[in-house]
Design a protein around this motif. Structure first.
Motif, mmCIF file in Angstrom:
data_model
loop_
_atom_site.group_PDB
_atom_site.id
_atom_site.type_symbol
_atom_site.label_atom_id
_atom_site.label_comp_id
_atom_site.label_asym_id
_atom_site.label_seq_id
_atom_site.Cartn_x
_atom_site.Cartn_y
_atom_site.Cartn_z
ATOM 1 N N HIS A 138 -0.996 -9.930 -9.061
ATOM 2 C CA HIS A 138 -2.129 -10.017 -9.979
ATOM 3 C C HIS A 138 -1.818 -9.309 -11.291
ATOM 4 O O HIS A 138 -1.192 -8.248 -11.304
ATOM 5 C CB HIS A 138 -3.379 -9.394 -9.346
ATOM 6 C CG HIS A 138 -3.729 -10.004 -8.039
ATOM 7 N ND1 HIS A 138 -4.504 -11.129 -7.932
ATOM 8 C CD2 HIS A 138 -3.369 -9.680 -6.775
ATOM 9 C CE1 HIS A 138 -4.625 -11.453 -6.657
ATOM 10 N NE2 HIS A 138 -3.936 -10.596 -5.932
ATOM 11 N N GLU B 111 -4.602 -13.986 -10.684
ATOM 12 C CA GLU B 111 -3.398 -14.137 -9.868
ATOM 13 C C GLU B 111 -2.243 -14.687 -10.700
ATOM 14 O O GLU B 111 -2.426 -15.572 -11.537
ATOM 15 C CB GLU B 111 -3.675 -15.072 -8.692
ATOM 16 C CG GLU B 111 -2.530 -15.142 -7.710
ATOM 17 C CD GLU B 111 -2.845 -15.955 -6.466
ATOM 18 O OE1 GLU B 111 -1.895 -16.294 -5.743
ATOM 19 O OE2 GLU B 111 -4.034 -16.271 -6.230
ATOM 20 N N THR C 259 0.900 -1.151 0.000
ATOM 21 C CA THR C 259 0.000 0.000 0.000
ATOM 22 C C THR C 259 0.934 1.194 0.000
ATOM 23 O O THR C 259 1.643 1.433 0.978
ATOM 24 C CB THR C 259 -0.920 0.026 1.241
ATOM 25 O OG1 THR C 259 -1.698 -1.173 1.251
ATOM 26 C CG2 THR C 259 -1.838 1.237 1.217
ATOM 27 N N ASP D 215 4.424 -6.131 7.200
ATOM 28 C CA ASP D 215 3.206 -6.607 6.529
ATOM 29 C C ASP D 215 2.894 -5.796 5.275
ATOM 30 O O ASP D 215 2.060 -6.203 4.473
ATOM 31 C CB ASP D 215 1.999 -6.541 7.467
ATOM 32 C CG ASP D 215 1.956 -7.696 8.450
ATOM 33 O OD1 ASP D 215 2.699 -8.669 8.243
ATOM 34 O OD2 ASP D 215 1.186 -7.607 9.421
ATOM 35 N N ASN D 216 3.545 -4.646 5.120
ATOM 36 C CA ASN D 216 3.280 -3.788 3.969
ATOM 37 C C ASN D 216 4.522 -3.588 3.102
ATOM 38 O O ASN D 216 4.471 -2.859 2.126
ATOM 39 C CB ASN D 216 2.751 -2.417 4.436
ATOM 40 C CG ASN D 216 2.241 -1.587 3.294
ATOM 41 O OD1 ASN D 216 1.549 -2.078 2.412
ATOM 42 N ND2 ASN D 216 2.615 -0.314 3.288
ATOM 43 N N HIS E 120 1.955 -12.030 3.992
ATOM 44 C CA HIS E 120 1.575 -12.866 2.858
ATOM 45 C C HIS E 120 1.078 -11.942 1.743
ATOM 46 O O HIS E 120 0.262 -11.057 1.972
ATOM 47 C CB HIS E 120 0.477 -13.855 3.260
ATOM 48 C CG HIS E 120 -0.032 -14.659 2.116
ATOM 49 N ND1 HIS E 120 0.715 -15.621 1.488
ATOM 50 C CD2 HIS E 120 -1.224 -14.613 1.462
ATOM 51 C CE1 HIS E 120 0.008 -16.141 0.496
ATOM 52 N NE2 HIS E 120 -1.171 -15.550 0.465
ATOM 53 N N PHE E 121 1.589 -12.147 0.529
ATOM 54 C CA PHE E 121 1.285 -11.278 -0.602
ATOM 55 C C PHE E 121 0.874 -12.118 -1.814
ATOM 56 O O PHE E 121 1.334 -13.241 -1.977
ATOM 57 C CB PHE E 121 2.516 -10.453 -0.997
ATOM 58 C CG PHE E 121 3.126 -9.705 0.153
ATOM 59 C CD1 PHE E 121 2.643 -8.460 0.517
ATOM 60 C CD2 PHE E 121 4.176 -10.241 0.880
ATOM 61 C CE1 PHE E 121 3.196 -7.760 1.577
ATOM 62 C CE2 PHE E 121 4.731 -9.562 1.939
ATOM 63 C CZ PHE E 121 4.248 -8.315 2.292
ATOM 64 N N THR E 122 0.009 -11.565 -2.650
ATOM 65 C CA THR E 122 -0.302 -12.189 -3.934
ATOM 66 C C THR E 122 -0.098 -11.152 -5.034
ATOM 67 O O THR E 122 -0.255 -9.952 -4.826
ATOM 68 C CB THR E 122 -1.748 -12.731 -3.994
ATOM 69 O OG1 THR E 122 -2.650 -11.673 -3.664
ATOM 70 C CG2 THR E 122 -1.939 -13.913 -3.056
ATOM 71 N N THR F 132 -1.253 -7.569 -3.699
ATOM 72 C CA THR F 132 -2.212 -7.469 -2.612
ATOM 73 C C THR F 132 -1.570 -8.044 -1.364
ATOM 74 O O THR F 132 -0.944 -9.110 -1.418
ATOM 75 C CB THR F 132 -3.502 -8.255 -2.936
ATOM 76 O OG1 THR F 132 -4.026 -7.773 -4.169
ATOM 77 C CG2 THR F 132 -4.536 -8.119 -1.844
ATOM 78 N N THR F 133 -1.704 -7.341 -0.246
ATOM 79 C CA THR F 133 -1.203 -7.858 1.022
ATOM 80 C C THR F 133 -2.359 -8.494 1.786
ATOM 81 O O THR F 133 -3.476 -7.973 1.775
ATOM 82 C CB THR F 133 -0.523 -6.751 1.857
ATOM 83 O OG1 THR F 133 -0.038 -7.319 3.065
ATOM 84 C CG2 THR F 133 -1.453 -5.604 2.176
ATOM 85 N N HIS F 134 -2.078 -9.632 2.396
ATOM 86 C CA HIS F 134 -3.107 -10.364 3.132
ATOM 87 C C HIS F 134 -2.755 -10.467 4.609
ATOM 88 O O HIS F 134 -3.195 -11.386 5.286
ATOM 89 C CB HIS F 134 -3.274 -11.772 2.547
ATOM 90 C CG HIS F 134 -3.654 -11.757 1.113
ATOM 91 N ND1 HIS F 134 -4.915 -11.470 0.675
ATOM 92 C CD2 HIS F 134 -2.909 -11.950 -0.004
ATOM 93 C CE1 HIS F 134 -4.952 -11.514 -0.644
ATOM 94 N NE2 HIS F 134 -3.741 -11.797 -1.084
ATOM 95 N N ALA F 135 -1.947 -9.551 5.112
ATOM 96 C CA ALA F 135 -1.472 -9.534 6.505
ATOM 97 C C ALA F 135 -0.564 -10.732 6.767
ATOM 98 O O ALA F 135 -0.402 -11.616 5.914
ATOM 99 C CB ALA F 135 -2.620 -9.482 7.490
#
Length: 155
Positions: free
Chosen positions: A89, A95, A47, A58-59, A85-87, A79-82
């Protein structure tokens, strides 16, 4: 007041040395699926800082300079998933998964190393200027030999 600050939040944009060690220990390489580069890595706010992102593991993610530029040019998104963990796209939202392992085609064998190949002993760093001069000299020598042969056949 005591110890090392590892979570800056919005107080500081750049991670300190302790946070960089945490991120390097976690990521090791560029996190783009299938990349794995270990040099010219950048710490990227998933972000973005300009959009309110925190300086927190986490970011933050490691990206090589190529993928960092591609991300900022809109080639993909993260995208961060806390819990760190990141994905990744594509622009259409699908994905990006890790690239499959490559296998050699059936029947393929590597070219043999010539018997007169030179194996350097403790070669040190590559001197690009010297290497370029040697390659040019070899090319120039072969060009002159070829011209001489062509002139001999023409006569």
């Amino acid at each position: 007041r005591r110890g090392v600050v590892a979570l800056w939040g919005r107080k500081r944009r750049s991670p300190n040395a302790a946070m960089m060690r945490i991120i390097l220990d976690r990521d090791h390489t560029c996190r783009y699926p299938g990349c794995g580069r270990t040099r010219h890595l950048h710490t990227h706010h998933v972000t973005w800082w300009s959009r309110g992102g925190d300086t927190h593991p986490d970011n933050l993610i490691l990206l090589c300079s190529t993928h960092h530029r591609a991300l900022h040019h809109g080639a993909f998104s993260i995208t961060t998933h806390a819990l760190q963990h990141f994905t990744f796209h594509r622009t259409d939202g699908t994905e990006i998964l890790t690239a499959p392992t490559q296998h050699t085609p059936n029947g393929w064998t590597p070219a043999p190393i010539p018997h007169d190949a030179v194996v350097p002993i403790n070669p040190g760093k590559l001197d690009l200027g010297y290497t370029t001069e040697v390659l040019y000299a070899i090319w120039d020598h072969r060009q002159r030999e070829q011209r001489t042969t062509e002139l001999a056949h023409a006569a």
